[in-house]
Design a protein around this motif. Structure first.
Motif, PDB file in Angstrom:
ATOM      1  N   VAL A 188       0.861  -1.184   0.000  1.00 41.43           N
ATOM      2  CA  VAL A 188       0.000   0.000   0.000  1.00 41.43           C
ATOM      3  C   VAL A 188       0.895   1.230   0.000  1.00 41.43           C
ATOM      4  O   VAL A 188       1.764   1.368   0.876  1.00 41.43           O
ATOM      5  N   PHE A 189       0.687   2.106  -0.967  1.00 41.80           N
ATOM      6  CA  PHE A 189       1.401   3.380  -1.046  1.00 41.80           C
ATOM      7  C   PHE A 189       0.460   4.476  -0.562  1.00 41.80           C
ATOM      8  O   PHE A 189      -0.692   4.552  -1.008  1.00 41.80           O
ATOM      9  N   ASP A 190       0.936   5.313   0.351  1.00 40.18           N
ATOM     10  CA  ASP A 190       0.044   6.322   0.937  1.00 40.18           C
ATOM     11  C   ASP A 190      -0.147   7.551   0.054  1.00 40.18           C
ATOM     12  O   ASP A 190      -0.829   8.500   0.442  1.00 40.18           O
ATOM     13  N   GLY A 191       0.450   7.523  -1.146  1.00 38.40           N
ATOM     14  CA  GLY A 191       0.318   8.652  -2.052  1.00 38.40           C
ATOM     15  C   GLY A 191       1.343   9.735  -1.819  1.00 38.40           C
ATOM     16  O   GLY A 191       1.417  10.709  -2.569  1.00 38.40           O
ATOM     17  N   ASP A 192       2.164   9.559  -0.790  1.00 39.81           N
ATOM     18  CA  ASP A 192       3.140  10.583  -0.452  1.00 39.81           C
ATOM     19  C   ASP A 192       4.531   9.987  -0.305  1.00 39.81           C
ATOM     20  O   ASP A 192       5.290   9.919  -1.263  1.00 39.81           O
ATOM     21  N   ARG A 193       4.856   9.500   0.916  1.00 34.34           N
ATOM     22  CA  ARG A 193       6.224   9.070   1.174  1.00 34.34           C
ATOM     23  C   ARG A 193       6.328   7.786   1.966  1.00 34.34           C
ATOM     24  O   ARG A 193       7.372   7.511   2.559  1.00 34.34           O
ATOM     25  N   GLU A 194       5.281   6.974   2.023  1.00 29.66           N
ATOM     26  CA  GLU A 194       5.372   5.748   2.802  1.00 29.66           C
ATOM     27  C   GLU A 194       4.708   4.588   2.084  1.00 29.66           C
ATOM     28  O   GLU A 194       3.643   4.745   1.474  1.00 29.66           O
ATOM     29  N   ILE A 195       5.357   3.431   2.167  1.00 29.05           N
ATOM     30  CA  ILE A 195       4.823   2.178   1.653  1.00 29.05           C
ATOM     31  C   ILE A 195       4.713   1.219   2.830  1.00 29.05           C
ATOM     32  O   ILE A 195       5.612   1.163   3.682  1.00 29.05           O
ATOM     33  N   MET A 196       3.616   0.471   2.889  1.00 27.99           N
ATOM     34  CA  MET A 196       3.402  -0.494   3.967  1.00 27.99           C
ATOM     35  C   MET A 196       3.108  -1.868   3.377  1.00 27.99           C
ATOM     36  O   MET A 196       2.421  -1.977   2.351  1.00 27.99           O
ATOM     37  N   LEU A 197       3.623  -2.904   4.032  1.00 24.70           N
ATOM     38  CA  LEU A 197       3.367  -4.278   3.613  1.00 24.70           C
ATOM     39  C   LEU A 197       3.722  -5.218   4.748  1.00 24.70           C
ATOM     40  O   LEU A 197       4.244  -4.795   5.783  1.00 24.70           O
ATOM     41  N   HIS A 198       3.437  -6.490   4.551  1.00 26.39           N
ATOM     42  CA  HIS A 198       3.858  -7.497   5.528  1.00 26.39           C
ATOM     43  C   HIS A 198       4.322  -8.729   4.767  1.00 26.39           C
ATOM     44  O   HIS A 198       3.917  -8.971   3.634  1.00 26.39           O
ATOM     45  N   LEU A 199       5.175  -9.507   5.422  1.00 32.65           N
ATOM     46  CA  LEU A 199       5.694 -10.747   4.846  1.00 32.65           C
ATOM     47  C   LEU A 199       5.743 -11.804   5.942  1.00 32.65           C
ATOM     48  O   LEU A 199       5.755 -11.483   7.139  1.00 32.65           O
ATOM     49  N   ALA A 200       5.794 -13.059   5.531  1.00 31.11           N
ATOM     50  CA  ALA A 200       5.869 -14.152   6.492  1.00 31.11           C
ATOM     51  C   ALA A 200       7.188 -14.105   7.271  1.00 31.11           C
ATOM     52  O   ALA A 200       8.235 -13.746   6.725  1.00 31.11           O
ATOM     53  N   LEU A 218       8.145   1.451   4.799  1.00 27.99           N
ATOM     54  CA  LEU A 218       9.242   1.905   3.950  1.00 27.99           C
ATOM     55  C   LEU A 218       9.112   3.403   3.726  1.00 27.99           C
ATOM     56  O   LEU A 218       8.119   3.882   3.167  1.00 27.99           O
ATOM     57  N   GLU A 219      10.105   4.140   4.166  1.00 27.29           N
ATOM     58  CA  GLU A 219      10.132   5.593   3.964  1.00 27.29           C
ATOM     59  C   GLU A 219      10.821   5.893   2.642  1.00 27.29           C
ATOM     60  O   GLU A 219      11.991   5.551   2.442  1.00 27.29           O
ATOM     61  N   VAL A 220      10.111   6.522   1.732  1.00 25.27           N
ATOM     62  CA  VAL A 220      10.631   6.790   0.387  1.00 25.27           C
ATOM     63  C   VAL A 220      11.648   7.928   0.448  1.00 25.27           C
ATOM     64  O   VAL A 220      11.341   9.026   0.929  1.00 25.27           O
ATOM     65  N   ALA A 221      12.860   7.664  -0.056  1.00 27.94           N
ATOM     66  CA  ALA A 221      13.925   8.669  -0.057  1.00 27.94           C
ATOM     67  C   ALA A 221      14.188   9.210  -1.456  1.00 27.94           C
ATOM     68  O   ALA A 221      14.589  10.364  -1.617  1.00 27.94           O
ATOM     69  N   GLU A 222      13.979   8.385  -2.486  1.00 28.50           N
ATOM     70  CA  GLU A 222      14.259   8.812  -3.860  1.00 28.50           C
ATOM     71  C   GLU A 222      13.319   8.078  -4.802  1.00 28.50           C
ATOM     72  O   GLU A 222      12.975   6.909  -4.569  1.00 28.50           O
TER      73      GLU A 222
END
Length: 207
Positions: free
Chosen positions: A45-57, A158-162
């Protein structure tokens, strides 16, 4: 990734508007102890700005790589099509084939999330996006049908840097040429052709 000036996103709005309609990509992390990069296909999931969220096993081998180095890349691509050389030249022997595609690559800093409530919040955000019709019960750390499964996963913020974005649709070519290719994509109708055609015409309209 090579990005020619004519393939670059026109502005931030272009790549953001494209990315918010996509929620599956490749999470790439540096290998451990000189090993090759690790790549995990995943929904996010991208918040439309600067963060991505997800989960993994929890057993996923990428955790060791993230703990060693939190720098990662999320790569998303779509709207791709192979363009034959015969479409790009009047001479069948001189046309150079190419690929059309859109891609966004985000360099991020990963934060591993193990707190139960924080993981539940990531899952709530993901389910609200991927399964908005409901049917997933209560998503909470201490109740509901899934709370006993929370120890089996780890969350990621995940904090988007570039951001590097590319829309490769022969924008360097004349408008008449692009319209001819768009017409051929519509006629051919292979999987991906409609998306590539839509992107090419959209970009042409931005000229």
């Amino acid at each position: 990734m090579l990005i020619h000036p004519w393939d670059a996103a026109r502005d931030e709005h272009e790549w953001r508007n494209w990315l918010v309609t996509h929620d599956f990509g490749q999470l790439a992390a540096n290998g451990v102890n000189g090993g090759p990069p690790m790549v995990v296909p995943t929904h996010f999931v991208f918040d439309g700005d600067r963060e991505i969220m997800l989960h993994l096993a929890r057993p996923n081998p990428i955790w060791a790589a993230l703990e060693a180095n939190p720098a990662v890349v999320v790569s998303v691509h779509d709207d791709y099509a192979f363009i034959p050389g015969t479409w790009r030249s009047d001479s069948p022997d001189e046309g150079v084939p190419t690929s059309y595609y859109a891609t966004v690559q985000l360099t991020c800093r990963a934060e591993i999330v193990d707190d139960k409530e924080a993981k539940a919040e990531i899952l709530r955000r993901q389910l609200a996006h991927h399964q908005p019709e409901g049917g997933h019960g209560v998503m909470a750390a201490g109740e509901g049908p899934y709370h006993r499964m929370l120890p089996g996963i780890r969350g990621l913020r995940l904090e988007v840097a570039e951001v590097r974005a590319k829309f490769k649709y022969d924008d360097k070519k004349p408008a008449e040429f692009q319209e001819q290719v768009a017409a051929r994509l519509a006629e051919r109708g292979l999987p991906g052709d409609a998306g590539a055609r839509a992107q090419q015409l959209r970009r042409l309209g931005l000229r």
